[in-house]
Write a protein that holds these residues in place. Structure first.
Motif, PDB file in Angstrom:
ATOM      1  N   THR A   1      -3.068  10.391  -7.465  1.00  0.00           N
ATOM      2  CA  THR A   1      -2.193  10.435  -6.301  1.00  0.00           C
ATOM      3  C   THR A   1      -2.930  11.113  -5.153  1.00  0.00           C
ATOM      4  N   ALA A   2      -2.912  10.452  -3.993  1.00  0.00           N
ATOM      5  CA  ALA A   2      -3.714  10.925  -2.876  1.00  0.00           C
ATOM      6  C   ALA A   2      -2.922  11.627  -1.783  1.00  0.00           C
ATOM      7  N   SER A   3      -1.609  11.618  -1.869  1.00  0.00           N
ATOM      8  CA  SER A   3      -0.836  12.294  -0.828  1.00  0.00           C
ATOM      9  C   SER A   3      -0.961  13.797  -0.987  1.00  0.00           C
ATOM     10  N   LEU A   4      -1.111  14.471   0.124  1.00  0.00           N
ATOM     11  CA  LEU A   4      -1.205  15.930   0.095  1.00  0.00           C
ATOM     12  C   LEU A   4       0.147  16.572   0.393  1.00  0.00           C
ATOM     13  N   ARG A   5       1.159  15.750   0.602  1.00  0.00           N
ATOM     14  CA  ARG A   5       2.496  16.237   0.927  1.00  0.00           C
ATOM     15  C   ARG A   5       3.321  16.367  -0.350  1.00  0.00           C
ATOM     16  N   ALA A   6       4.079  17.460  -0.455  1.00  0.00           N
ATOM     17  CA  ALA A   6       4.961  17.668  -1.608  1.00  0.00           C
ATOM     18  C   ALA A   6       6.062  16.609  -1.617  1.00  0.00           C
ATOM     19  N   ASN A   7       6.383  16.127  -2.812  1.00  0.00           N
ATOM     20  CA  ASN A   7       7.466  15.143  -3.001  1.00  0.00           C
ATOM     21  C   ASN A   7       7.287  13.902  -2.134  1.00  0.00           C
ATOM     22  N   SER A   8       6.074  13.441  -2.029  1.00  0.00           N
ATOM     23  CA  SER A   8       5.785  12.295  -1.162  1.00  0.00           C
ATOM     24  C   SER A   8       6.319  10.997  -1.760  1.00  0.00           C
ATOM     25  N   ASN A   9       6.443  10.009  -0.913  1.00  0.00           N
ATOM     26  CA  ASN A   9       6.921   8.702  -1.345  1.00  0.00           C
ATOM     27  C   ASN A   9       5.905   7.997  -2.247  1.00  0.00           C
ATOM     28  N   SER A  10       4.618   8.176  -1.969  1.00  0.00           N
ATOM     29  CA  SER A  10       3.617   7.564  -2.849  1.00  0.00           C
ATOM     30  C   SER A  10       3.589   8.264  -4.208  1.00  0.00           C
ATOM     31  N   ASP A  11       3.881   9.570  -4.231  1.00  0.00           N
ATOM     32  CA  ASP A  11       3.994  10.267  -5.515  1.00  0.00           C
ATOM     33  C   ASP A  11       5.164   9.716  -6.322  1.00  0.00           C
TER      34      ASP A  11
ATOM     35  N   GLY B   1       7.377  -0.098   2.156  1.00  0.00           N
ATOM     36  CA  GLY B   1       7.347   0.067   3.603  1.00  0.00           C
ATOM     37  C   GLY B   1       8.658   0.620   4.111  1.00  0.00           C
ATOM     38  N   GLY B   2       8.601   1.243   5.270  1.00  0.00           N
ATOM     39  CA  GLY B   2       9.801   1.770   5.895  1.00  0.00           C
ATOM     40  C   GLY B   2      10.249   3.116   5.363  1.00  0.00           C
ATOM     41  N   VAL B   3       9.309   3.862   4.767  1.00  0.00           N
ATOM     42  CA  VAL B   3       9.637   5.186   4.231  1.00  0.00           C
ATOM     43  C   VAL B   3       8.705   6.220   4.861  1.00  0.00           C
ATOM     44  N   THR B   4       9.308   7.268   5.396  1.00  0.00           N
ATOM     45  CA  THR B   4       8.518   8.283   6.091  1.00  0.00           C
ATOM     46  C   THR B   4       8.718   9.660   5.481  1.00  0.00           C
ATOM     47  N   THR B   5       9.923  10.165   5.501  1.00  0.00           N
ATOM     48  CA  THR B   5      10.181  11.524   5.025  1.00  0.00           C
ATOM     49  C   THR B   5      10.200  11.584   3.511  1.00  0.00           C
ATOM     50  N   PRO B   6       9.830  12.727   2.938  1.00  0.00           N
ATOM     51  CA  PRO B   6       9.850  12.868   1.480  1.00  0.00           C
ATOM     52  C   PRO B   6      11.223  12.504   0.913  1.00  0.00           C
ATOM     53  N   GLY B   7      11.201  11.703  -0.142  1.00  0.00           N
ATOM     54  CA  GLY B   7      12.435  11.304  -0.808  1.00  0.00           C
ATOM     55  C   GLY B   7      13.100  10.083  -0.217  1.00  0.00           C
ATOM     56  N   GLU B   8      12.646   9.638   0.929  1.00  0.00           N
ATOM     57  CA  GLU B   8      13.259   8.482   1.587  1.00  0.00           C
ATOM     58  C   GLU B   8      13.147   7.211   0.738  1.00  0.00           C
ATOM     59  N   ILE B   9      12.234   7.206  -0.192  1.00  0.00           N
ATOM     60  CA  ILE B   9      11.981   6.050  -1.040  1.00  0.00           C
ATOM     61  C   ILE B   9      13.033   5.875  -2.148  1.00  0.00           C
ATOM     62  N   ALA B  10      13.906   6.848  -2.317  1.00  0.00           N
ATOM     63  CA  ALA B  10      14.818   6.911  -3.473  1.00  0.00           C
ATOM     64  C   ALA B  10      15.511   5.602  -3.830  1.00  0.00           C
ATOM     65  N   GLU B  11      15.937   4.830  -2.875  1.00  0.00           N
ATOM     66  CA  GLU B  11      16.646   3.576  -3.150  1.00  0.00           C
ATOM     67  C   GLU B  11      15.799   2.333  -2.874  1.00  0.00           C
ATOM     68  N   HIS B  12      14.512   2.520  -2.666  1.00  0.00           N
ATOM     69  CA  HIS B  12      13.631   1.403  -2.303  1.00  0.00           C
ATOM     70  C   HIS B  12      13.317   0.542  -3.528  1.00  0.00           C
ATOM     71  N   SER B  13      13.289  -0.762  -3.342  1.00  0.00           N
ATOM     72  CA  SER B  13      12.999  -1.696  -4.438  1.00  0.00           C
ATOM     73  C   SER B  13      11.589  -1.532  -4.998  1.00  0.00           C
ATOM     74  N   ALA B  14      10.684  -0.948  -4.217  1.00  0.00           N
ATOM     75  CA  ALA B  14       9.309  -0.760  -4.700  1.00  0.00           C
ATOM     76  C   ALA B  14       9.237   0.200  -5.879  1.00  0.00           C
TER      77      ALA B  14
ATOM     78  N   ALA C   1       5.347   4.276   6.729  1.00  0.00           N
ATOM     79  CA  ALA C   1       6.494   4.321   7.634  1.00  0.00           C
ATOM     80  C   ALA C   1       6.853   2.926   8.129  1.00  0.00           C
ATOM     81  N   GLU C   2       5.856   2.116   8.385  1.00  0.00           N
ATOM     82  CA  GLU C   2       6.112   0.763   8.870  1.00  0.00           C
ATOM     83  C   GLU C   2       6.451  -0.155   7.707  1.00  0.00           C
ATOM     84  N   SER C   3       7.349  -1.087   7.950  1.00  0.00           N
ATOM     85  CA  SER C   3       7.825  -1.939   6.869  1.00  0.00           C
ATOM     86  C   SER C   3       7.198  -3.322   6.831  1.00  0.00           C
ATOM     87  N   ASP C   4       6.481  -3.718   7.866  1.00  0.00           N
ATOM     88  CA  ASP C   4       5.866  -5.043   7.876  1.00  0.00           C
ATOM     89  C   ASP C   4       4.925  -5.183   6.678  1.00  0.00           C
TER      90      ASP C   4
END
Length: 180
Positions: free
Chosen positions: A9-19, A155-168, A122-125
């Motif tokens: 995992t390459a994100s340096l942010r706690a609770n990141s979306n990529s994590d 795509g379309g996720v910026t803040t930590p945890g924003e990914i919670a309901e994402h299909s990815a 952050a971008e969803s395209d």
């Protein structure tokens, strides 16, 4: 037969979306009976490659930092997964620096065959991830026995945890679950 799966995992942010993508992939791979290790680049000391190329004959880097340990784990894995945020339409510098430091693996008897990319932005395209895919594909192309086996993009996720309901998240889980 279980596979040895390494997730970097390459994100340096706690609770990141990529994590979160990495955790979903790991859960799926473990449920399929695989051995999974997750290594975070947070708090790791990884210096830039100095380009001396001594590693091509010695299979060892002259620099002694955390990249040496991580690259050995990459070498010994059957499956390698990189989870990263998209920075300026590409992979973040900390991941690129690690990939550069994997030079000793080129001439080694590495085990990995399948490489995956899990990316959040952050971008969803859909094209937002293209530069990251190209960066990982360029690295994979240097290893003739390996292939980029798949990419999961949130795509379309910026803040930590924003990914919670994402299909990815489901896609990452299913991709991990299909590692056999």
């Amino acid at each position: 037969m279980p596979k040895n799966v390494l997730i970097v995992t390459a994100s340096l942010r706690a609770n990141s979306n990529s994590d979160a993508l990495a955790q979903a992939f790991a859960r799926g791979a473990r449920e399929s009976g695989n051995d999974v290790e997750v290594v975070s680049l947070k708090n790791q000391k990884i210096s830039f490659c100095v380009g001396c190329l001594s590693c091509q004959t010695t299979q060892k880097c002259i620099l002694q930092d955390d990249a040496v340990t991580i690259s050995q784990k990459i070498k010994d894995a059957d499956v390698v997964v990189f989870a990263a945020p998209v920075y300026y339409y590409g992979i973040p510098g900390q991941l690129k620096t690690l990939l550069d430091r994997c030079n000793p693996l080129y001439s080694s008897d590495y085990r990995f065959r399948d490489v995956y990319l899990l990316a959040a932005a952050a971008e969803s395209d859909a094209s937002t991830v293209d530069g990251s895919v190209q960066g990982i594909q360029g690295w994979v192309d240097c290893f003739e026995k390996a292939t980029l086996a798949g990419t999961v993009f949130a795509g379309g996720v910026t803040t930590p945890g924003e990914i919670a309901e994402h299909s990815a998240l489901r896609q990452a889980y299913e991709t991990g679950k299909n590692i056999h």
